[in-house]
Scaffold this motif. Structure first.
Motif, PDB file in Angstrom:
ATOM      1  N   SER A 269       0.831  -1.212   0.000  1.00  0.00           N
ATOM      2  CA  SER A 269       0.000   0.000   0.000  1.00  0.00           C
ATOM      3  C   SER A 269       0.859   1.253   0.000  1.00  0.00           C
ATOM      4  CB  SER A 269      -0.915  -0.010   1.228  1.00  0.00           C
ATOM      5  OG  SER A 269      -0.140  -0.103   2.401  1.00  0.00           O
ATOM      6  N   LEU A 270       0.207   2.360  -0.388  1.00  0.00           N
ATOM      7  CA  LEU A 270       0.898   3.642  -0.508  1.00  0.00           C
ATOM      8  C   LEU A 270      -0.082   4.753  -0.122  1.00  0.00           C
ATOM      9  CD1 LEU A 270       3.767   4.321  -1.717  1.00  0.00           C
ATOM     10  CD2 LEU A 270       2.576   4.909  -3.811  1.00  0.00           C
ATOM     11  N   HIS A 271       0.266   5.545   0.898  1.00  0.00           N
ATOM     12  CA  HIS A 271      -0.568   6.704   1.229  1.00  0.00           C
ATOM     13  C   HIS A 271       0.275   7.784   1.873  1.00  0.00           C
ATOM     14  CE1 HIS A 271      -0.537   5.246   5.356  1.00  0.00           C
ATOM     15  NE2 HIS A 271      -1.069   4.106   4.980  1.00  0.00           N
ATOM     16  N   THR A 275       6.309   7.525   5.660  1.00  0.00           N
ATOM     17  CA  THR A 275       7.534   8.306   5.474  1.00  0.00           C
ATOM     18  C   THR A 275       7.971   8.185   4.020  1.00  0.00           C
ATOM     19  OG1 THR A 275       8.990   6.440   5.945  1.00  0.00           O
ATOM     20  CG2 THR A 275       8.285   7.783   7.834  1.00  0.00           C
ATOM     21  N   GLN A 276       8.764   9.155   3.574  1.00  0.00           N
ATOM     22  CA  GLN A 276       9.235   9.125   2.186  1.00  0.00           C
ATOM     23  C   GLN A 276      10.055   7.868   1.909  1.00  0.00           C
ATOM     24  OE1 GLN A 276       8.346  11.562  -0.213  1.00  0.00           O
ATOM     25  NE2 GLN A 276       8.997   9.806  -1.417  1.00  0.00           N
ATOM     26  N   LYS A 277      10.845   7.455   2.884  1.00  0.00           N
ATOM     27  CA  LYS A 277      11.679   6.254   2.721  1.00  0.00           C
ATOM     28  C   LYS A 277      10.812   5.020   2.472  1.00  0.00           C
ATOM     29  CE  LYS A 277      15.580   3.905   4.926  1.00  0.00           C
ATOM     30  NZ  LYS A 277      16.415   3.807   6.158  1.00  0.00           N
ATOM     31  N   THR A 278       9.726   4.895   3.244  1.00  0.00           N
ATOM     32  CA  THR A 278       8.806   3.753   3.077  1.00  0.00           C
ATOM     33  C   THR A 278       8.124   3.811   1.719  1.00  0.00           C
ATOM     34  OG1 THR A 278       8.409   3.766   5.459  1.00  0.00           O
ATOM     35  CG2 THR A 278       6.848   2.521   4.114  1.00  0.00           C
ATOM     36  N   ARG A 279       7.697   5.022   1.319  1.00  0.00           N
ATOM     37  CA  ARG A 279       7.022   5.170   0.016  1.00  0.00           C
ATOM     38  C   ARG A 279       7.958   4.787  -1.125  1.00  0.00           C
ATOM     39  NH1 ARG A 279       4.385  11.054   0.446  1.00  0.00           N
ATOM     40  NH2 ARG A 279       4.024  10.756  -1.766  1.00  0.00           N
TER      41      ARG A 279
END
Length: 425
Positions: A269-271, A275-279
């Motif tokens: 998933s993406l929302h 954090t930017q690193k996770t995205r």
């Protein structure tokens, strides 16, 4: 009209040719000549209309290389879009010696960006928050800025960047050229235009139909409680290899991704709360094919540019026609065809009807496939794969194995039993 007709340097023309472009898109045709003359403008155009080149070409053409201070700044809503735009500017300026462009954004150590800025940069592309960070630290002086671009302005405002945008604009010279590009023009954008632009030309490109014919679009009516079941049926029925599922809220994204994982789908998933690193990590997994389903909100998916997304699923009906066009435009890239499906519950019917009426968008209503129909579809897919193997591979070893070890000489019956076994997996 093609790029060779423009009054720009031969180096830029060669770079445009290297990038594979010849004829201009409508937004480029109507904006570039005006921008080259220094006009302010508002360009309303969808993703995929060629707007990066529309503002990028005039910017690169006007840069004075001996001056190493920033001469143009482009503001974007996300890190991904900033990187994408900076990459396009770099390609345009490929043959121009000592030309420097830098993308600045959060999620990357500020020290590296600071060092590059101190050495000298002609064009800065970045997210409003990180741009302000550099201004406040004394790394970025906007006194020499000649052109400001607000790219995907509606998204920046939706993400709450209005105050940041106005602060940045206030730090630039009043005689600057201000270019504003947006898919929609809400009142907030009109207010910013009135306050910060000088008699801007308004250019609207209704190019939605141009980008949609390669996308087959279906809508499936269902009860809200049956939505998730409907989603899994569609994924199976259309043998989805790579899909982007859009939800309107973070809560909806989390629900869909969690329950797909429980069913052993390869999904993430993406929302905006990540954090930017996770995205970045999630998007790289999707781009590299390590997951084949990505569930996302509109804002989180901005700047996500992947060529081989086969299916777009609107799990929630988008808020308006522009959002719908933006979502489905993420399939059928690079001349390919694509499929867009939408699940419509009773309380979303009004929004669905508005989207369908707007610009005569052709969405075909269909019934959700039954479990029995899905079983038949899966069996047909297995048969199709088997026929491909028969055409392309040597099966002698397997045929001898069946002959020597099976007491049943009815090969059709053996094939049917194998099909049943595979279909139930």
């Amino acid at each position: 009209m093609n790029f060779n007709d423009l009054k720009i340097s031969s180096d830029i023309k060669k770079s445009i040719n290297d990038m594979g472009f010849n004829k201009m898109t409508p937004i480029q045709k109507l904006t570039i000549p005006k921008e080259l003359k220094g006009a302010d403008l508002i360009g309303q155009a969808q993703t995929g209309s060629g707007k990066t080149l529309a503002f990028g070409i005039p910017i690169v053409e006007k840069i004075f290389i001996p001056d190493k201070s920033p001469q143009a700044i482009i503001l974007c809503p996300t890190r991904e879009l900033s990187m994408q735009v900076a990459g396009e500017i770099e390609k345009l300026a490929f043959r121009i010696k000592k030309f420097k462009v830098l993308a600045v954004y959060g999620g990357q150590p500020i020290g590296k960006q600071t060092r590059v800025l101190k050495k000298g940069v002609h064009v800065v592309v970045g997210t409003p928050g990180r741009v302000i960070d550099h201004i406040e630290r004394g790394n970025l002086d906007l006194i020499g800025i000649e052109t400001v671009v607000l790219d995907e302005a509606d998204e920046m405002l939706e993400m709450g960047f209005r105050q940041d945008i106005e602060l940045i604009l206030s730090k630039t010279p009043p005689q600057r050229q201000t270019l504003l590009f947006s898919a929609t023009i809400p009142d907030e954008i009109k207010q910013i235009a009135k306050k910060y632009q000088k008699n801007p030309d308004f250019i609207k490109i209704s190019d939605k139909k141009e980008h949609i014919p390669k996308i087959t679009q279906y809508a499936f009516k269902c009860n809200i409680k049956d939505k998730f079941d409907g989603l899994t049926r569609l994924i199976q029925a259309y043998d989805v290899k790579m899909a982007l599922i859009f939800c309107n809220t973070k809560k909806s994204v989390d629900y869909v991704a969690k329950h797909l994982k429980k069913l052993d789908f390869s999904v993430d998933s993406l929302h905006g709360d990540m954090t930017q690193k996770t995205r970045d990590k999630v998007m790289n997994k999707f781009k590299n094919g390590n997951i084949n389903i990505l569930v996302a909100t509109d804002v989180a998916a901005r700047g996500l540019d992947i060529d081989n997304v086969e299916v777009i699923v609107n799990y929630d009906v988008p808020q308006n026609s522009d959002d719908y066009i933006h979502r489905i435009g993420r399939t059928a890239r690079a001349g390919k065809t694509g499929l867009a499906v939408m699940l419509v519950s009773k309380d979303e019917t009004a929004r669905f009807n508005n989207i369908r009426k707007a610009n005569s968008v052709k969405i075909i209503e269909r019934e959700l496939p039954t479990h029995r129909e899905i079983e038949t579809i899966k069996n047909m897919q297995i048969l199709e794969n088997a026929e491909n193997i028969i055409k392309n591979e040597n099966l002698e070893e397997y045929m001898n194995l069946i002959k020597d070890n099976s007491s049943n000489n009815d090969y059709l019956e053996i094939a049917a039993s194998l099909l049943k076994m595979m279909g139930s997996n």
